[in-house]
Design an enzyme around this catalytic site. Structure first.
Site, short mmCIF file in Angstrom:
data_model
loop_
_atom_site.label_atom_id
_atom_site.label_comp_id
_atom_site.label_asym_id
_atom_site.label_seq_id
_atom_site.Cartn_x
_atom_site.Cartn_y
_atom_site.Cartn_z
N HIS A 22 0.83 -1.22 0.00
CA HIS A 22 0.00 0.00 0.00
C HIS A 22 0.86 1.26 0.00
CE1 HIS A 22 -3.41 -2.63 1.01
NE2 HIS A 22 -2.61 -3.18 1.90
N SER A 63 14.71 21.61 -16.68
CA SER A 63 13.50 22.40 -16.88
C SER A 63 13.84 23.67 -17.65
CB SER A 63 12.89 22.78 -15.52
OG SER A 63 11.95 23.82 -15.65
N LYS A 92 15.84 21.77 -11.39
CA LYS A 92 15.17 20.51 -11.68
C LYS A 92 16.08 19.48 -12.36
CE LYS A 92 11.55 19.52 -11.14
NZ LYS A 92 10.41 19.71 -12.04
N GLU A 145 9.68 8.31 -17.18
CA GLU A 145 8.30 8.74 -17.44
C GLU A 145 7.85 8.34 -18.85
OE1 GLU A 145 8.32 12.58 -14.41
OE2 GLU A 145 8.47 12.90 -16.58
#
Length: 458
Positions: free
Chosen positions: A153, A274, A280, A287
Site C-alpha cells: 500500500h 526544466s 530541476k 516517465e
C-alpha cells in the site's frame, strides 16, 4: 493489377484509403525472401522453368539491393509493398515477372510476410529482455545486502534488500520471455501456398517453402491461414504485459528519485532539466517508458477490436493489422533499451534507503515472530503484543529498536534481552532465509541461479 474486371479506375480518395505502402514497406525483406522461396519451389515442382526461376531470383536480388539503398519509389496506385516489388521486378526482367504470382495470392503472401516480420520482432524483444535482465542481475548482486523498505500500500511493511527487489523484476522478465517464446513456437507455421482462401490446384510443395523460410510446417487449413492474426495478438499481448512490468519499474525509479524518497540520484544520461526551473532534474526517460506502456496496451486493444467482427476468410480490415504491431515493436524496443541503461547507471543512496527501512516500525513482525518462536506465544497474541510495542514507540517518538528492554517487558514480561537483537533492519533481512526470501544469503544464491539460467552473461 485488377483492371480486367473494372472498366474505370478508382476515385482519388479510394486510391488513398486503399494504399498501404507507407506502412507495409517495412515488410520488404520478408516479401522478397518469401517470393524467392516460392519461385524456387515452383521451379523444383516443374511449374516454372529453371530459366524463368533464375531470372526471377536474380531480379528479386536486385530489387532488394535497390530498396536497401533507399531507392524504393512509392506509388499509391500500386497499393502495397507486394505490388511494388512485383512491379519493379517486371521493369527489370520483363513479362516473366508475372509468373512469380503463380499459385499464390496476396492473401497468403501478406500473411506469410507478416508472420516472418513478427517472428523477427519476437527475436528482437527477447534480446532486449536479455539485456535488461543482465542489468538487473548485476545490480542485484551488487546490492544483495543493501537494505531498503519493502512496501505494501506504499506504506513501509518490512525491510528487504535492494537486490531482492531487483530480482523480483527479473522474475517478471522470465515470464515475459516465456510468453514471447511460446508465441513464437505457436506461430511458426507457413501460410504460403494457401492462395486466396481455398488452396490451389497446382502441385505445390508447401513443406519446401516452409522449410526454406524457417517455419516448422505448413498451416493445416487454408481458410484459417489467410485470415489468422492470432500471432499478432500473441505478440501484442506479450509486449503489453512486458510494457506493464517496465512501467511498474519506471514508476519506482520516479518515486525513488523524488526528494521525499531520495533513494537514487539520476545520472545526466537519463534525465532532463526544466526550461524555467534551473534546480530541476526530471526522470523523463522513466516517465516516457511509463507512458509508452499506455500506447502498447492500446495497440493490443486495437488489434482485438479489429478482429472481433471478421468472418472468414480475408477482409480488407486486415490492412490495418500492421500499424499497432509496428508501433508496439518500436516503443517496446526503446523502452527495454532505456530501462536497461537506467538500471545499469542509477546511483543509489544506501543511507537514505536504510533510514527509510527503519522508519514505520518495520521490524514489528520480527518481534511477533520472536514471541512465537522463543516464548511459545500464539501468533495472534504475539501480533497484539507487537502492536502495543509499536504504539509505545510512537508515543515515545522512538523507533522500535530504540525501546529499552524495560519498555518491552512492561508490555509483556515474556520478552527477553535477546529479542532486542531482532529489531534492527539488518537482523530482519538476515533472518528471512526461507526459499525466495530477502536475506543476503538467499539473494546471492538467487543471483547465481539467475546467471546460470540467463541467456546473456550478467
Amino acid at each position: 493489377m485488377w483492371g480486367g474486371r473494372f472498366a474505370g479506375g478508382p476515385a482519388a480518395v479510394m486510391r488513398e484509403i486503399n494504399a498501404s505502402i507507407a506502412i507495409d514497406k517495412r515488410l520488404w525483406r520478408e516479401d522478397i525472401a518469401a517470393s524467392r522461396a516460392h519461385a524456387a519451389m515452383l521451379a523444383a515442382q516443374g511449374i516454372l522453368s529453371s530459366e524463368d526461376a533464375a531470372a526471377i531470383d536474380s531480379g528479386l536480388e536486385q530489387v532488394a539491393a535497390e530498396i536497401a539503398d533507399g531507392k524504393l519509389v512509392e506509388d499509391p496506385a500500386l497499393e502495397d509493398i507486394h505490388m511494388h516489388v512485383e512491379h519493379r521486378l517486371g521493369e527489370l526482367i520483363g513479362p516473366v515477372a508475372g509468373r512469380l504470382h503463380t499459385a499464390r495470392s496476396r492473401n497468403d503472401q501478406v500473411a506469410t510476410d507478416f508472420k516472418l516480420w513478427v517472428r523477427g520482432a519476437i527475436d528482437e524483444a527477447l534480446l532486449g529482455i536479455d539485456a535488461l535482465e543482465a542489468a538487473l542481475i548485476a545490480r542485484a548482486d551488487e546490492h544483495a545486502a543493501t537494505v531498503m523498505p519493502g512496501f505494501t500500500h506504499l506504506q513501509s511493511g518490512q525491510p528487504v534488500t535492494l537486490g531482492h527487489h531487483f530480482l523480483a523484476y527479473r522474475e517478471m522478465l522470465v515470464r515475459d520471455r516465456s510468453r514471447f517464446a511460446d508465441s513464437r513456437t505457436r506461430m511458426n507455421e507457413s501460410p504460403l501456398g494457401s492462395a486466396a482462401l481455398a488452396g490451389t490446384g497446382f502441385a505445390l510443395d508447401r513443406v519446401a517453402t516452409a522449410t526454406a523460410l524457417g517455419f516448422d510446417r505448413p498451416t493445416a487449413n487454408s481458410l484459417d491461414a489467410v485470415s489468422d492474426r492470432d500471432f499478432a495478438v500473441d505478440y501484442l499481448h506479450a509486449a503489453a504485459l512486458t510494457a506493464v512490468h517496465l512501467s511498474r519499474l519506471a514508476e519506482e525509479i520516479i518515486l525513488w528519485a523524488s526528494q521525499p524518497f531520495g533513494f537514487v540520484r539520476l545520472p545526466d544520461a537519463w534525465s532532463t532539466g526544466s526550461s524555467i526551473m534551473p534546480n530541476k532534474r526530471n526522470p523523463d526517460a522513466a516517465e516516457l517508458v511509463r507512458g509508452h506502456s499506455a500506447r502498447i496496451i492500446g495497440d493490443l486493444v486495437a488489434m482485438l477490436v479489429l478482429l472481433k467482427g471478421l468472418p472468414l476468410a480475408y477482409a480488407k480490415d486486415l490492412q490495418d493489422d500492421k500499424p499497432p504491431v509496428f508501433d508496439a515493436h518500436d516503443l517496446l524496443a526503446l523502452s527495454l533499451a532505456a530501462m536497461a541503461g537506467m538500471v545499469a547507471d542509477l546511483e543509489f543512496v544506501p543511507s537514505k534507503m536504510r533510514a527509510a527501512a527503519a522508519a514505520g516500525h518495520a521490524t514489528a513482525t520480527d518481534l511477533a515472530d520472536w514471541l512465537v518462536r522463543e516464548a511459545d506465544v500464539p501468533f495472534r497474541e504475539a501480533h497484539h503484543i507487537a502492536g502495543r510495542a509499536v504504539a509505545e514507540a510512537e508515543a515515545a517518538g522512538s523507533t522500535l529498536d530504540g525501546l529499552t528492554l524495560a519498555d518491552l517487558r512492561a508490555i509483556d514480561p515474556r520478552i527477553r534481552a535477546d529479542a532486542l537483537a531482532c529489531l534492527t533492519v539488518e537482523s530482519s533481512v538476515a533472518s528471512r532465509t526461507s526459499a525466495g526470501g530477502t536475506s543476503p544469503v538467499r539473494v546471492k544464491e538467487a543471483v547465481a541461479a539467475a546467471r546460470a539460467a540467463s541467456r546473456s552473461p550478467a
